[in-house]
Design a protein around this motif. Structure first.
Motif, mmCIF file in Angstrom:
data_model
loop_
_atom_site.group_PDB
_atom_site.id
_atom_site.type_symbol
_atom_site.label_atom_id
_atom_site.label_comp_id
_atom_site.label_asym_id
_atom_site.label_seq_id
_atom_site.Cartn_x
_atom_site.Cartn_y
_atom_site.Cartn_z
ATOM 1 N N ASP A 28 0.819 -1.204 0.000
ATOM 2 C CA ASP A 28 0.000 0.000 0.000
ATOM 3 C C ASP A 28 0.858 1.261 0.000
ATOM 4 N N ASP A 29 2.078 1.106 0.364
ATOM 5 C CA ASP A 29 2.962 2.264 0.411
ATOM 6 C C ASP A 29 3.494 2.547 -0.990
ATOM 7 N N PRO A 30 3.152 3.659 -1.519
ATOM 8 C CA PRO A 30 3.533 3.919 -2.903
ATOM 9 C C PRO A 30 5.038 4.040 -3.099
ATOM 10 N N VAL A 31 5.659 4.574 -2.095
ATOM 11 C CA VAL A 31 7.101 4.736 -2.228
ATOM 12 C C VAL A 31 7.772 3.372 -2.281
ATOM 13 N N CYS A 32 7.421 2.561 -1.346
ATOM 14 C CA CYS A 32 8.005 1.224 -1.326
ATOM 15 C C CYS A 32 7.686 0.468 -2.596
ATOM 16 N N LYS A 34 7.032 1.573 -5.495
ATOM 17 C CA LYS A 34 7.756 2.061 -6.658
ATOM 18 C C LYS A 34 9.201 1.578 -6.635
ATOM 19 N N HIS A 75 1.635 -5.260 6.193
ATOM 20 C CA HIS A 75 0.632 -4.337 6.745
ATOM 21 C C HIS A 75 -0.030 -3.537 5.652
ATOM 22 N N VAL A 101 8.543 -3.951 7.458
ATOM 23 C CA VAL A 101 9.577 -3.237 8.206
ATOM 24 C C VAL A 101 9.784 -3.988 9.507
ATOM 25 N N LYS A 122 12.165 -4.657 5.028
ATOM 26 C CA LYS A 122 12.378 -3.421 4.297
ATOM 27 C C LYS A 122 13.486 -2.659 4.993
ATOM 28 N N LEU B 48 7.617 11.495 -4.485
ATOM 29 C CA LEU B 48 6.492 10.648 -4.117
ATOM 30 C C LEU B 48 6.510 10.396 -2.620
ATOM 31 N N PHE B 49 7.685 10.211 -2.138
ATOM 32 C CA PHE B 49 7.823 9.983 -0.704
ATOM 33 C C PHE B 49 7.292 11.171 0.084
ATOM 34 N N ASP B 52 3.522 11.386 -0.094
ATOM 35 C CA ASP B 52 2.843 10.352 0.662
ATOM 36 C C ASP B 52 3.089 10.475 2.158
ATOM 37 N N ARG B 55 0.974 12.915 3.822
ATOM 38 C CA ARG B 55 -0.349 12.373 4.075
ATOM 39 C C ARG B 55 -0.331 11.491 5.326
ATOM 40 N N GLN B 79 3.879 2.863 11.432
ATOM 41 C CA GLN B 79 4.593 1.790 10.771
ATOM 42 C C GLN B 79 4.619 2.012 9.269
ATOM 43 N N GLN B 80 3.536 2.507 8.799
ATOM 44 C CA GLN B 80 3.486 2.785 7.367
ATOM 45 C C GLN B 80 4.520 3.834 7.002
ATOM 46 N N LYS B 82 7.088 4.627 8.563
ATOM 47 C CA LYS B 82 8.434 4.115 8.746
ATOM 48 C C LYS B 82 8.872 3.311 7.533
ATOM 49 N N GLY B 83 7.951 2.545 7.034
ATOM 50 C CA GLY B 83 8.268 1.756 5.850
ATOM 51 C C GLY B 83 8.728 2.633 4.701
ATOM 52 N N SER B 84 8.022 3.715 4.551
ATOM 53 C CA SER B 84 8.402 4.635 3.485
ATOM 54 C C SER B 84 9.791 5.197 3.698
#
Lengths: 674, 152
Positions: A28-32, A34, A75, A101, A122, B48-49, B52, B55, B79-80, B82-84
């Motif tokens: 769902d994370d667009p950055v990841c 991509k 997630h 992550v 990640k 993009l980061f 996002d 947001r 967590q989201q 953080k993933g980014s």
């Protein structure tokens, strides 16, 4: 992030594997997403991305052949990654890699138990991605390795892989029916160990036993076994003699002994079920949604004549996948569009349990339903798959089913058992009914089978009425596969078990099955195998799950409640464990069909009936609940309507002498499943 | 314009970002993914980061207000984010995210709030720095075919 849905170009670069390997990336994370996409492209894979799990499932269900591998984040907002994992495993038997992550051991463990073939942290590095193709290869190899004893390796494979339908196909006598290249549903279940497990579709349980190659009790093998037992007389059948009669090399006395034990339990169960026939009929009530393959999970159990150990094997699978594997109801192939793909692994199985046996009304109906379910499964699957209606069909059809139900369905995928989740279709329809119609004869068998387990069925059946049984259709019999798995998604297989042939089926029809209805024709697997199918198929299903020791006709974990879209997978799990017997069912289911000779694909193979049986699954919890009964609960709920089903089935069968005999045996599987 | 000069500036900016811990190796990987087919990949990813993450930050903020004490929810959101951060190598920011999550685990609301402020701050700083960086690169000209600025 954009969602690209590119059709996997078939064959693009496949020859130079791993170049061109088709990967589906979900995050769902667009950055990841991509970054991941670009990394994958850099590895020369062909990448399709989506940021929603439901879309991913849809893509996968639409065309399973489109991808070789799935990478998914854990997630995600719309669906838990584990659920997706299970579903994919169950339905499509594709390797799934988890990304997160979160690298905590328990989370990683969860991923593995749900059937992930790998777990990456990640940020993902390209080096790690360069090697992911190994999972695809490994899976393929595993599938091939299963079945050491039999030529039906292929057949078994599908079975194990919760691709119930595969089972059906198998029974049809074409070992390679499984069709899906990587059907290893079973493997999926134990994703983590798929390397190990794959090698044998063997559901042979007995983990504690000294290392020995697991035996995969394919339909063929089971048939021989039953023939030998019959020849000697059930009372006098001793492993040594059976072994001699069977004359199968590489089969040991121990294998036979344990199988015999299961078989005996199955028989016992069948007779118990028969007595409850009436009960079941009532229970079934005609609810549509029965197919909620959630129950499938239970089915999974069936498969495994093997001891519950099989269930443990499931651990990996999560049935389904799942993984998904849970749903015994392995709804074959067709991914049940349930969409609700709950995290694949985890959930899947639970759903399976939900098969609702929507045995509608009549007593027979009940059984019929049950049978239908089983039969239907096979058939249904086919039918359903085609039909919109039903999600059931989808469910039943097994294969695809997996999708929705993360776990339960997973297994179902193979079997028609609609993965519960998949069942989104709300179709209770899956209720086997219609499809079961298949050759009257077969139905009877089914019925018988169902009857056998009637006890459990009854409880179950009543519940949902929606017997997801469907799926017996030979080819489809998805039941097998996943059931084995830990019960989780294996639904698929389960279903096949109990379809009620003929008469009863009608009853079943009444039930909701409606849409997907098993469609009259229960595809029982080829006649020859049929008899054995029931038992054997159970086994085959077992392959996956081992867990469900077929012995006990088990409580029909049947996930009958196909309606459950929800991933009853969880239910499955329970079922699978319980379902031990379940696996048996399938076998019987098949058997019955055999007798029926109807072309019904060995419904039994659907053996996945496990799910039916997944006693735990509250399968037909409420017969009254028309909505696709949550297989899970439903099944478990009562004594298993499935049993009742079986009983009714059995009763019906009585007329059919041949069947009668077999019933004893056949039901075993069914009973077991139940 | 002196492309070379600009490129040098960009390179040194980048180095300093690394040295100060704003970025880590993952960023290199991202830049490595640039090629002829996607020459501005890094910039695209970074923008993009930021889009996002803005947001996500807003989500967290909202969650913290609307659901006080719902640490699980906060944690899930974080967590989201953080993933980014991990994906592009924003290491300082991700560290703050981690400490936020730790506070959540301890159910320390005050700690969470403090961490969150830091996260936001790091986010703003990083954004500003990376914007400068990419601007320099852009000015340095698209002709970076031969060499990559940043001297990776």
């Amino acid at each position: 992030m954009r969602t690209e849905e590119r059709n996997g170009v078939a064959g693009a670069g496949r020859d130079q594997f791993p170049v061109g390997m088709r990967v589906l990336a979900v995050d769902d994370d667009p950055v990841c997403l991509k970054v991941l996409e670009t990394l994958l492209r850099r590895c020369q894979y062909h990448v399709t991305t989506t940021n929603q799990a439901v879309i991913a499932l849809r893509m996968l269900r639409e065309n399973r052949e489109m991808f070789d591998l799935v990478i998914s984040d854990v997630h995600m907002p719309d669906m838990d990654g584990f659920k997706l994992l299970e579903l994919v495993g169950l339905e499509m038997d594709l390797p799934v890699i988890m990304l997160s992550v979160n690298g905590e051991t328990k989370t990683v463990m969860k991923g593995i138990t749900h059937g992930a073939c790998d777990y990456l942290l990640k940020p993902v590095r390209i080096e790690e991605l360069r090697n992911i193709w190994q999972h695809v290869v490994r899976r393929k190899f595993s599938t091939r390795e299963c079945v050491t004893l039999d030529t039906y390796e292929e057949c078994n494979k599908p079975l194990s892989a919760d691709s119930d339908y595969a089972y059906g196909q198998v029974t049809c006598g074409s070992p390679d029916q499984s069709g899906r290249p990587s059907k290893k549903r079973k493997e999926y279940h134990s994703e983590e160990e798929d390397e190990d497990e794959d090698s044998n579709g063997q559901d042979n349980d007995d983990p504690s036993a000294p290392k020995r190659p697991r035996v995969v009790w394919s339909v063929e093998l089971h048939r021989k076994f039953v023939a030998a037992v019959n020849h000697l007389g059930i009372d006098k059948a001793v492993p040594k003699r059976i072994l001699e009669l069977m004359n199968v090399e590489k089969l040991t006395r121990e294998n036979v002994a344990s199988h015999l034990q299961k078989y005996r339990l199955y028989l016992r169960r069948l007779s118990a079920v028969a007595s409850q026939q009436a009960g079941i009929v009532a229970a079934l009530g005609g609810r549509d949604p029965f197919l909620r393959m959630d129950a499938f999970e239970g089915l999974q159990g069936y498969q495994a004549f093997t001891s519950p150990a099989a269930l443990s094997s499931f651990s990996a699978h999560g049935l389904s996948s799942p993984r998904n594997n849970q749903a015994a109801v392995v709804i074959q192939g067709r991914s049940i569009h349930t969409g609700s793909v709950s995290s694949t692994t985890n959930n899947s199985i639970g759903d399976a349990n939900k098969y609702h046996l929507s045995l509608q009304g009549n007593q027979h109906g009940k059984l019929a339903q049950g049978l239908a379910t089983s039969l239907g499964q096979a058939q249904l699957q086919q039918k359903w798959m085609n039909e919109d209606n039903g999600d059931l069909s989808a469910i039943l059809c097994g294969n695809s089913l997996v999708k929705g139900m993360p776990s339960t369905l997973r297994s179902v995928t193979s079997s028609t058992l609609l993965p519960q989740d998949q069942v989104e279709c709300t179709q209770a329809k899956v209720a086997i009914q219609p499809s079961i119609r298949a050759p009257p004869a077969s139905l009877e068998l089914l019925e018988g089978a169902v009857g056998a387990s009637s006890d459990p069925l009854e409880s179950r059946v009543s519940q949902q009425g929606a017997l997801p049984l469907c799926g017996f259709s030979g080819s489809r019999l998805p039941v097998h596969g996943p059931f084995n798995n830990n019960g989780a998604t294996r639904l698929g297989d389960a279903f096949s078990a109990s379809f009620r042939p003929t008469n009863d089926l009608t009853v079943a029809r009444g039930s909701k099955v409606g849409a997907s209805s098993f469609g009259g024709t229960i595809h029982l697997s080829p006649d020859t195998e049929q008899k054995y199918w029931s038992f054997g198929s159970g086994n085959s299903f077992r392959q996956k799950a081992d867990e469900s020791s077929a012995d006990s006709l088990l409580d029909p974990k049947l996930v009958w409640s196909s309606s459950q879209l929800t991933s009853n997978v969880d239910a499955h799990h329970s079922m699978s464990q319980r379902s031990n017997n379940c696996s048996i069912n399938i076998g019987h289911g098949a058997r019955m069909f055999g007798q029926i000779s109807a072309n019904a694909s060995p419904v039994v193979p659907q053996a996945k009936i496990d799910f039916l049986f997944s006693g735990d699954t509250s399968m037909a919890r409420n017969a009254s609940e028309s909505s696709i009964p949550r297989l899970q609960t439903e099944l478990s709920s009562s004594t298993c309507s499935f049993d009742g089903l079986l009983n009714s089935m059995i009763k019906v069968e009585k007329d059919d002498n041949a069947f009668g005999d077999d019933l004893g045996c056949d039901f075993y599987s069914l009973g077991a499943c139940i | 314009m002196e492309y070379a000069n600009l490129r040098r500036q960009a390179a040194s900016l980048k180095r300093s970002l690394f040295d100060q811990g704003y970025l880590d190796e993952q960023f290199c990987q991202v830049e490595d993914l640039q090629d002829e087919a996607s020459p501005n990949f890094a910039e695209e990813v970074v923008s993009l980061f930021f889009k996002d993450s803005a947001r996500l930050v807003a989500n967290i903020e909202q969650a913290m207000e609307k659901y006080p004490g719902d640490f699980n929810r906060w944690d899930a959101h974080m967590q989201q984010l953080k993933g980014s951060c991990f994906s592009i190598g924003a290491s300082k920011m991700s560290n703050e995210c981690t400490s936020f999550r730790n506070s959540c685990a301890e159910e320390n609301a005050e700690g969470c709030r403090r961490s969150f402020q830091k996260v936001k701050r790091e986010h703003a700083i990083l954004r500003q720095k990376l914007e400068s960086y990419f601007q320099l690169l852009r000015q340095a000209g698209p002709a970076r075919t031969a060499t990559r600025s940043g001297g990776k």
